[in-house]
Design an enzyme around this catalytic site. Sequence first.
Site, mmCIF file in Angstrom:
data_model
loop_
_atom_site.group_PDB
_atom_site.id
_atom_site.type_symbol
_atom_site.label_atom_id
_atom_site.label_comp_id
_atom_site.label_asym_id
_atom_site.label_seq_id
_atom_site.Cartn_x
_atom_site.Cartn_y
_atom_site.Cartn_z
ATOM 1 N N GLU A 1 0.820 -1.220 0.000
ATOM 2 C CA GLU A 1 0.000 0.000 0.000
ATOM 3 C C GLU A 1 0.851 1.267 0.000
ATOM 4 O O GLU A 1 0.372 2.340 0.365
ATOM 5 C CB GLU A 1 -0.960 0.008 1.202
ATOM 6 C CG GLU A 1 -1.874 -1.194 1.333
ATOM 7 C CD GLU A 1 -2.859 -1.388 0.184
ATOM 8 O OE1 GLU A 1 -2.823 -0.597 -0.783
ATOM 9 O OE2 GLU A 1 -3.648 -2.337 0.248
ATOM 10 N N HIS B 1 -2.835 2.445 8.182
ATOM 11 C CA HIS B 1 -3.967 1.696 7.607
ATOM 12 C C HIS B 1 -4.231 0.489 8.485
ATOM 13 O O HIS B 1 -3.296 -0.134 8.997
ATOM 14 C CB HIS B 1 -3.632 1.270 6.180
ATOM 15 C CG HIS B 1 -4.546 0.226 5.618
ATOM 16 N ND1 HIS B 1 -5.903 0.426 5.486
ATOM 17 C CD2 HIS B 1 -4.300 -1.025 5.156
ATOM 18 C CE1 HIS B 1 -6.446 -0.670 4.963
ATOM 19 N NE2 HIS B 1 -5.496 -1.570 4.757
ATOM 20 N N HIS C 1 -7.553 -2.646 9.788
ATOM 21 C CA HIS C 1 -8.819 -3.342 9.510
ATOM 22 C C HIS C 1 -9.629 -3.486 10.804
ATOM 23 O O HIS C 1 -9.923 -4.617 11.211
ATOM 24 C CB HIS C 1 -8.558 -4.743 8.949
ATOM 25 C CG HIS C 1 -7.707 -4.808 7.721
ATOM 26 N ND1 HIS C 1 -7.073 -5.973 7.316
ATOM 27 C CD2 HIS C 1 -7.386 -3.875 6.788
ATOM 28 C CE1 HIS C 1 -6.406 -5.741 6.192
ATOM 29 N NE2 HIS C 1 -6.564 -4.474 5.867
ATOM 30 N N GLU D 1 -17.813 12.684 22.351
ATOM 31 C CA GLU D 1 -16.610 13.403 21.941
ATOM 32 C C GLU D 1 -16.191 13.187 20.483
ATOM 33 O O GLU D 1 -15.211 13.774 20.034
ATOM 34 C CB GLU D 1 -15.467 13.079 22.906
ATOM 35 C CG GLU D 1 -15.773 13.727 24.241
ATOM 36 C CD GLU D 1 -14.740 13.484 25.326
ATOM 37 O OE1 GLU D 1 -13.644 13.020 25.021
ATOM 38 O OE2 GLU D 1 -15.079 13.776 26.479
ATOM 39 N N HIS E 1 -13.151 -2.929 3.535
ATOM 40 C CA HIS E 1 -11.730 -3.305 3.670
ATOM 41 C C HIS E 1 -11.140 -2.775 4.981
ATOM 42 O O HIS E 1 -10.623 -3.544 5.782
ATOM 43 C CB HIS E 1 -10.947 -2.763 2.458
ATOM 44 C CG HIS E 1 -9.485 -3.040 2.491
ATOM 45 N ND1 HIS E 1 -8.740 -3.382 1.397
ATOM 46 C CD2 HIS E 1 -8.592 -3.028 3.510
ATOM 47 C CE1 HIS E 1 -7.485 -3.579 1.732
ATOM 48 N NE2 HIS E 1 -7.365 -3.359 3.021
HETATM 49 P P1 13P Z 1 0.764 -5.430 3.171
HETATM 50 O O1 13P Z 1 1.108 -6.724 3.856
HETATM 51 O O2 13P Z 1 1.340 -5.334 1.784
HETATM 52 O O3 13P Z 1 1.141 -4.226 4.041
HETATM 53 O O4 13P Z 1 -0.807 -5.372 2.968
HETATM 54 C C1 13P Z 1 -1.679 -5.451 4.052
HETATM 55 C C2 13P Z 1 -2.971 -4.760 3.802
HETATM 56 O O5 13P Z 1 -3.662 -4.423 4.742
HETATM 57 C C3 13P Z 1 -3.384 -4.487 2.412
HETATM 58 O O6 13P Z 1 -4.422 -3.564 2.355
HETATM 59 ZN ZN ZN Z 2 -5.651 -3.581 4.214
#
Ligand code: 13P
Ligand code: ZN
Length: 271
Positions: free
Chosen positions: A116, A139, A141, A169, A210
């Site tokens: 990413e 980033h 999840h 808040e 995602h």
């Molecule tokens: P990477 O292992 O390449 O960092 O990817 C993980 C991920 O969350 C892809 O969106």
């Molecule tokens: Zn991801």
Amino acid sequence: MKDIMTAPFVEEMKKTAANMYRLGWDERNGGNISYMLDENEVAQYLDTSRVLRTIPTGFDASALTGRIFIVTGTGKYFKNVKDDPETNLGIIRIAKDGTTAELLWGYKDGGKFTSELPAHLMSHIARLKADPLNRVVMHSHPTNTLAMNYVVELDEKKFTHALWEMCTECIVVFPDGVGVLPWMLCGTNEIGEATAEKMLQYRLVIWALHGIYGAGRTMDEAFGLIETVEKAAQIYMLTAHLPRLNTIKDEDMKTLAEAFGVEYRKDFLDL
Ligand code: 13P
Ligand code: ZN
């Protein structure tokens, strides 16, 4: 030269990845972090003239030429970062051509930066335009945030409003709201460009079905933004199937934003 294993930025990456894993946000290799470093600070730990190898980025990052980042490795598990930072992390510098990353440390097993990287570096470029002090892009999840994607319309106003309603808040922590991208193929320049465009106005961007991106001046700011969204999403998911008897009203949110003196998305309230 000081020992890089004692560098505060390596310590921050270790702690943050461990926390994200502990919270269940980053299963397997899910998630990635990039942190822009100060060249003088890095020079206390590394000979910055020594490039271990070069890795093509696959896009033009010339706006960041000379900038140094510590970045999680692709395919690497957040749970393993703290025990083996030199394999799971890397320190890269964007070369003059803007399309090459010079590896200064890390990715010891021959690995490379997150898939990413386009979304990260393009987001850094965008956030630096909005806030020259931005340093971190993250980033993840997070479970409840992701669950909410399946039951709330993927619309920026509706999604932000649903989150703001869940904790008093929220409007104070992310008055700029949450940007939302439709489902897109991850790991591409296209999703990177779309993320960066959102990052011009948001510090938080949902990648539909995602995960989420957060950006901030510090690791705490980026982490705290995602943490607050995830907490609100958890309350949303805990109550979504129950009759709603009480709610934070739009007038209350306006009162809060004004009391805390934050610039908020007035168009995301119905007043
Ligand atoms: P990477 O292992 O390449 O960092 O990817 C993980 C991920 O969350 C892809 O969106
Ligand atoms: Zn991801």
